[in-house]
Scaffold this motif. Structure first.
Motif, PDB file in Angstrom:
ATOM      1  N   ASP A 177       0.801  -1.198   0.000  1.00 13.16           N
ATOM      2  CA  ASP A 177       0.000   0.000   0.000  1.00 13.16           C
ATOM      3  C   ASP A 177       0.859   1.284   0.000  1.00 13.16           C
ATOM      4  O   ASP A 177       1.645   1.504   0.913  1.00 13.16           O
ATOM      5  CB  ASP A 177      -0.862  -0.069   1.264  1.00 13.16           C
ATOM      6  CG  ASP A 177      -1.820   1.076   1.370  1.00 13.16           C
ATOM      7  OD1 ASP A 177      -1.849   1.887   0.439  1.00 13.16           O
ATOM      8  OD2 ASP A 177      -2.523   1.148   2.384  1.00 13.16           O
ATOM      9  N   SER A 308     -10.533  -7.045   3.276  1.00 11.31           N
ATOM     10  CA  SER A 308     -10.090  -6.123   2.235  1.00 11.31           C
ATOM     11  C   SER A 308      -9.174  -6.877   1.295  1.00 11.31           C
ATOM     12  O   SER A 308      -8.723  -7.984   1.607  1.00 11.31           O
ATOM     13  CB  SER A 308      -9.295  -4.968   2.864  1.00 11.31           C
ATOM     14  OG  SER A 308      -8.127  -5.487   3.457  1.00 11.31           O
ATOM     15  N   GLU A 357     -13.387   1.536   5.145  1.00 14.22           N
ATOM     16  CA  GLU A 357     -13.570   0.085   5.246  1.00 14.22           C
ATOM     17  C   GLU A 357     -14.630  -0.407   4.256  1.00 14.22           C
ATOM     18  O   GLU A 357     -14.513  -1.487   3.696  1.00 14.22           O
ATOM     19  CB  GLU A 357     -13.993  -0.285   6.666  1.00 14.22           C
ATOM     20  CG  GLU A 357     -12.950   0.127   7.670  1.00 14.22           C
ATOM     21  CD  GLU A 357     -12.489  -1.010   8.550  1.00 14.22           C
ATOM     22  OE1 GLU A 357     -13.300  -1.900   8.814  1.00 14.22           O
ATOM     23  OE2 GLU A 357     -11.321  -0.990   8.949  1.00 14.22           O
ATOM     24  N   LYS A 360     -13.117  -0.582   0.937  1.00 13.34           N
ATOM     25  CA  LYS A 360     -12.232  -1.739   0.835  1.00 13.34           C
ATOM     26  C   LYS A 360     -13.041  -2.997   0.563  1.00 13.34           C
ATOM     27  O   LYS A 360     -12.654  -3.847  -0.232  1.00 13.34           O
ATOM     28  CB  LYS A 360     -11.427  -1.909   2.122  1.00 13.34           C
ATOM     29  CG  LYS A 360     -10.364  -0.867   2.293  1.00 13.34           C
ATOM     30  CD  LYS A 360      -9.538  -1.143   3.532  1.00 13.34           C
ATOM     31  CE  LYS A 360      -8.317  -0.242   3.563  1.00 13.34           C
ATOM     32  NZ  LYS A 360      -7.439  -0.551   4.690  1.00 13.34           N
TER      33      LYS A 360
END
Ligand code: ADP
Ligand code: ZN
Length: 604
Positions: A177, A308, A357, A360
């Motif tokens: 990431d 995720s 979230e 994701k």
């Protein structure tokens, strides 16, 4: 410098050549430069600092967040004849003093320390009185609040740069990431460090995703392709972990449960068995896995959607660290999306975090429902452009059939709209199918223009349509987590007829297991052990287990599967030939050579 790095790689670790960016990192660090290394799990990060620590004067200090991991690494180094130790809370006072003495006497090549230990004034003071070859900060993403492994102590590690400005530092992580990467640079003051970013592709992992219709049967079929192999089965809840482990054990699989609800002793025992025995299947929640360094995990199975894509990537990445063939397999259903949305909604996170979230989850769903190459999509989410198709995921091997679902999609969206965007898919499907349920009648939904316009498809087909509309972002689940569906800005183009919708046919039955030569499975299923090789393979593994027990280390610390496999194929006749096998360094040749040669030559 170059030649000696390669010498060490060959003589100590027994590997013929460096991999990927290893050599560049080793050279940079050995010459005193700082480095940030982003490499996927199994990429070979450890050698990036172990070899420079051996090349440079003094002791290499390795910061590592996990006790189990330190122990493993130190075991493996000692097996290879390197002077290594660790300092953490698992040591008694005497043991600690002995390690400190070795450090101050300059007897250690590598010392692993927990961050909280490193940061004590006492330890920093000791470091000032010794020669430090380098600082390696492993699992560097732990500085990031953004990730899920946040460790507050990691933030204080910038102090190393202030107190020891001349000592080179290397930070390593398998987190791809970009946001996490920026945070590492900032928090650890690594602005001057050279960045080594590897591809995050794991070419030896095959990806497969299917719909869940009968989890037990599907998992059983999948496991038939992996009999006798180590693997991890991830479940969302503790209860499901317990149930799954139980019925797998009834089926004769060596399955053990692992979740935060078990007492520490049971957890430690199960983890130890997973590490030390061949062929154990760990059934676990995501509480399990971080810092598990077992190289021969042959499969990772998900019975529920992970949180995720990053989570999925990390969890599946625990398979095949040894670069041998491994499989990532997942089954999921629409109910997962509802459960996950609820979990997000009910968590105590701030709204901003919840929104992230949900995003994701949506991108994970898009991955699950994808019709194109999964590897391409997976790497794409990390900003890496991979020229697919990979030929090694289910969609590449058998491209899914799609159908023009524009009209059903319009009907579905319209029914969501007409019922007021206040219901979950179950009720909306009842309306579409013209079911006069109590709820439909009490809400007067049988009077809607959309009532019964979808009677031509059954409930299962409609569920598939709704799931895929969610995945495509044409519908969204409510933020509160009740599973109610709403239109999105993208829905309009479909409703107005401006955009067509292609969905995958779910009829495609999920084919269990891999193609096999023989219905009776061999232990080396993933590794392609032939029937005639089987008895030799079993003997090599048995010898490894026996030697590992004697030394009190996991079998892979003696030799990896890859090394045993190379022996099996090359059948070395003497020590010289054995020494050319990848993974056989000088120390191991001396210690184990004779035993393995005896097994190999007895059979011929
Ligand atoms: P990471 O920490 O990046 O997950 P490791 O350092 O544990 O990876 O290395 C993964 C595996 O690959 C280890 O078993 C290691 O011994 C092996 N390995 C690393 N570098 C090489 C190399 N140059 N040649 C062969 N095997 C290697
Ligand atoms: Zn593919």
């Amino acid at each position: 410098m170059n030649a000696s790095a390669l010498d060490l790689l060959q003589s100590v670790f027994g590997y013929p050549s460096f991999r990927g960016q290893q050599q560049a990192v080793v050279e940079h660090l050995s010459e005193g430069g700082d480095a940030l290394v982003l490499m996927p799990t199994g990429g070979g990060k450890s050698l990036c600092y172990q070899i420079p620590a051996l090349l440079r004067q003094g002791t290499g200090i390795v910061v590592s967040p996990l006790i189990a991991l330190m122990q493993d690494q130190v075991d493996a180094l000692r097996e290879a004849g390197v002077s290594a130790a660790y300092l953490n809370s698992s040591l008694g006072a005497d043991e600690q003093r002995e390690v400190e003495r070795q450090l101050l006497a300059g007897e250690l090549n590598l010392l692993y320390v927990a961050p909280e230990r490193l940061l004590t004034p006492r330890f920093l003071g000791q470091l000032e009185r010794t020669e430090v070859a380098l600082f390696a900060i492993d699992e560097a993403h732990c500085v990031s609040q953004w990730g899920h492994d946040f460790r507050p102590e990691y933030r204080e590690l910038a102090i190393l740069h202030q107190r020891f400005p001349e000592v080179p530092r290397i930070a390593l992580t398998a987190t791809a990431d970009p946001r996490t990467r920026e945070e590492i640079v900032e928090r650890l003051s690594l602005q001057q460090a050279r960045q080594f970013v590897s591809s995050f592709d794991r070419p030896n992992i095959g990806y497969r995703v299917g719909l869940r219709h009968n989890a037990k049967r599907q998992l059983t079929e999948f496991l038939q392709g992996h009999e006798g192999e180590s693997g991890i089965v991830y479940c969302l809840s503790r209860k499901k972990v317990d149930n799954t482990a139980e019925w797998l054990a009834e089926l004769g699989v060596e399955a053990l449960p692992y979740h935060a609800g078990l007492d520490a002793a049971t957890r430690a025992k199960n983890q130890q068995r997973f590490l030390r025995e061949d062929g154990v299947v760990m059934v676990a929640t995501v509480a399990f896995g971080m810092g598990i360094d077992k190289p021969d995990v042959r499969f990772v199975a998900h019975l529920d959607l992970p949180r995720s894509i990053e989570g999925y990537y990390q969890e599946t990445g625990r398979a095949g660290r040894d670069s041998l063939s491994a499989e990532a397999w997942m089954i999921y259903g629409l109910s997962d999306v509802v459960t996950m949305s609820q979990m997000i909604a009910q968590s105590e996170s701030a709204d901003e975090r919840k929104r992230v979230e949900r995003q994701k989850l949506e991108s994970l769903l898009a991955y699950a429902e994808a019709t194109g190459c999964r590897r391409q999509l997976l790497l794409g989410t990390f900003g890496e452009s991979y020229p697919g198709p990979c030929g090694h995921c289910d969609n590449c091997i058998a491209p899914p059939k799609t159908w023009d679902a524009t009209v059903p999609a319009q009907k579905a969206l319209s029914a969501v709209y007409r019922t007021g965007q206040r219901f979950g898919s179950g009720h909306v499907i009842d309306v579409l199918r013209g079911e006069e349920t109590e709820r439909v009648l009490s809400l007067d939904h049988h009077r809607l223009s959309t009532f019964g316009i979808g009677a031509e498809m059954d409930e299962k087909q409609w569920r598939s349509v709704f799931r895929q509309l969610l995945a495509a972002g044409l519908l969204e689940a409510d933020a509160e987590g009740y599973g109610t569906l709403r239109l999105t800005t993208a829905s309009r183009a479909v409703l107005s007829g401006g955009q067509s919708v292609k969905l995958r046919e779910d009829a495609r039955p999920e084919r269990g297991g891999r193609r096999r030569r023989d219905s009776k499975l061999v232990t080396g299923g993933s590794l392609g052990i032939e029937a005639y090789e089987q008895s030799m393979w079993d003997e090599l593994r048995a010898l490894r287990t026996q030697l590992a027990k004697q030394q009190g280390v996991p079998p892979y610390v003696v030799f990896h599967d890859a090394t045993l496999l190379a022996m099996l194929r090359a059948l070395p006749a003497n020590e010289d030939e054995l020494a050319t096998i990848s993974g056989v360094g000088e120390a191991k040749l001396k210690r184990y050579g004779r035993d393995f040669l005896a097994v190999i030559n007895a059979q011929e």
